[in-house]
Design an enzyme around this catalytic site. Sequence first.
Site: not given
Ligand SMILES: [Zn+2]
Length: 465
Positions: A291, A325-326
């Site tokens: 991720d 994004e996080e």
């Molecule tokens: Zn992600």
Amino acid sequence: MKYYWILYFFIFTTCWSQQEDAAQIKALYDMSLSDAKGYDWLNHLSNQIGGRLSGSVQAEQAITYTKEQLDLLGLDKVWLQEVQVPKWVRGAPEFAYIETSPGFTNNLPITALGGSIATPSAGIKANIVEVQGIEELQKLGRSKIEGKLVFFNKPMDPTLINTFSAYSGCVDQRYSGAKEAAAYGAVGVIVRSMNLRLDDFPHTGSMSYDGLPLNERIPAAAISTNGAELLSTTLTLNPNILFYFKQNCRQLLDVTSYNVIGEIKGSKYPEEVILVGGHLDSWDLGDGSHDDGAGCVQSMEVLRLLKETGYKPKRTIRVVLFMNEENGLRGANAYAERVAASNERHLFALESDSGGFTPRGFSFDCSDKNFEQILSWKSLFEPYLVHLFIKGSGGADIGPLKNDQIVLAALRPDSQRYFDHHHAENDTFEHVNKRELQLGAATMASLVFLFDKYGTKTNTATSGK
Ligand SMILES: [Zn+2]
């Protein structure tokens, strides 16, 4: 008689173009599996750079590295898009224990949630109340909560085959738990990690106070699933135990960062853009291999594989490595704003942000007409055991591009092990399998190739050509 000839001709050309498509797709898979550049890129991102939290030195290094690598591919254009990102820092490692009676303590693995405030410097020690989610908290109300810690212990539902659905089913306690509990006078919140496995890794992730005034905010942290089981059992035996935790995180001022972008210009319709992307930032506990290092290198691979197999796209194929994004989605929003202000038309966007595991297929956010066309391509993916073509979400980073015309899609890898690693210390390179990662890249490249060749079924000048 002449109608037969027309029919034969039609059947012949259809078969011929299907064979051509199958051959191009095979070339993409062959190249991806025999020359695994994506895996090498991921090795560097993970082992030479590491966790890439927005605003960190590592995030900056990742920008420089991926831009350099895209430059080396000889694309038509590679550039950085500036974006302001939040900078949250963890500080010294967190610490927590259960105190069953004075002097008798058990330590628990704990991590601050991203965006949380710190505890006071001496930490917080208080009674703790277990709830199975926000609804139960609301039922208990202020009289049971005031002055205490709240322990959100709703587990992910193990019966759901799509583990992302299990995640969606309880992540609200991590994201909004602190704000909800603060309303009833809680002094902090402890959340069970979003993990289907019992182990000792606490999983971080974003949380929000949703505009709550600074003086009403309370600290929030996650404990490992084993820790959550221990805490729950201990509370059953003695509801009066104390829980202690200390964390040292801080929200600093926004800093300048970048999306990394590269493209191959379309030979026939350069103003029509096909986007492929992942997010370059990650949490700080592991090195963000699944991720979303995996999604970044797979997206970079799409352009390399098309180029190396000698395919000349008609439309512009663009890779975007989104920043933040996080904990903010600032990169995605900045990119969508730039698109809105330009005369480019994005007809297809594909995101990979579900880990580097064996690809199973895709989910699509699009019109029925476009979905029909996509289903007609399904048999081309069968030799690669890629079967899942469903309607569903495209993904967080491409979400802001949504309109009536665009097709949004997400690569859907097998999700059974994803949440063993998600946002935790064990999201590391050795847990990514080289073949699985490269199969994902080839699967994405194949779909991008088909959209480039056939366009979308949207009502525009070039659709379907
Ligand atoms: Zn992600």
